[in-house]
Design a protein around this motif. Sequence first.
Motif, short mmCIF file in Angstrom:
data_model
loop_
_atom_site.label_atom_id
_atom_site.label_comp_id
_atom_site.label_asym_id
_atom_site.label_seq_id
_atom_site.Cartn_x
_atom_site.Cartn_y
_atom_site.Cartn_z
N TYR A 1 16.30 63.09 83.52
CA TYR A 1 17.69 62.61 83.60
C TYR A 1 17.76 61.09 83.54
CZ TYR A 1 18.63 67.40 85.21
OH TYR A 1 18.70 68.75 85.32
N GLU A 2 16.82 60.42 84.19
CA GLU A 2 16.81 58.96 84.19
C GLU A 2 16.52 58.42 82.78
OE1 GLU A 2 14.02 57.93 87.25
OE2 GLU A 2 15.41 58.46 88.86
N ARG A 3 15.59 59.09 82.06
CA ARG A 3 15.28 58.64 80.69
C ARG A 3 16.47 58.86 79.76
NH1 ARG A 3 10.26 61.66 78.86
NH2 ARG A 3 10.60 62.95 80.68
N ASN B 1 13.81 67.66 87.52
CA ASN B 1 14.18 67.01 86.26
C ASN B 1 14.67 65.59 86.43
OD1 ASN B 1 13.57 69.31 84.67
ND2 ASN B 1 15.49 70.24 85.37
N GLN B 2 14.48 65.01 87.59
CA GLN B 2 15.02 63.68 87.86
C GLN B 2 14.53 62.64 86.84
OE1 GLN B 2 14.33 62.20 91.79
NE2 GLN B 2 15.41 60.30 91.43
N GLU B 3 13.24 62.65 86.54
CA GLU B 3 12.69 61.69 85.60
C GLU B 3 13.33 61.84 84.22
OE1 GLU B 3 8.50 60.76 83.37
OE2 GLU B 3 8.39 61.37 85.50
N GLU C 1 15.76 67.68 91.39
CA GLU C 1 14.55 66.95 91.75
C GLU C 1 13.47 67.11 90.68
OE1 GLU C 1 13.39 68.29 95.64
OE2 GLU C 1 15.24 67.52 96.55
N ALA D 1 19.62 58.75 80.59
CA ALA D 1 20.79 57.95 80.98
C ALA D 1 20.89 56.66 80.22
CB ALA D 1 20.73 57.66 82.49
#
Length: 64
Positions: A60-62, A56-58, A54, A64
């Motif tokens: 991880y999205e960047r 580091n979600q942002e 949660e 990907a």
Amino acid sequence: MTTITLELDDKHAQQLMEQAQRSGESAEAWLRSRVEKAIEEAANFDAAANRVLEKNQELYERLA
């Protein structure tokens, strides 16, 4: 309380009895305490992993 039946081969059953005897517990009590500890540790790990995901979600999205 729920009862669970567990089958062990003779070697492991003997080792269980020896461990329980060394700790001064019945085999049932020894197993119960180990199972409860394993369940708690797994829940703690899952909670920590979820917090990291949660947090580091942002990132991880960047990535990907």
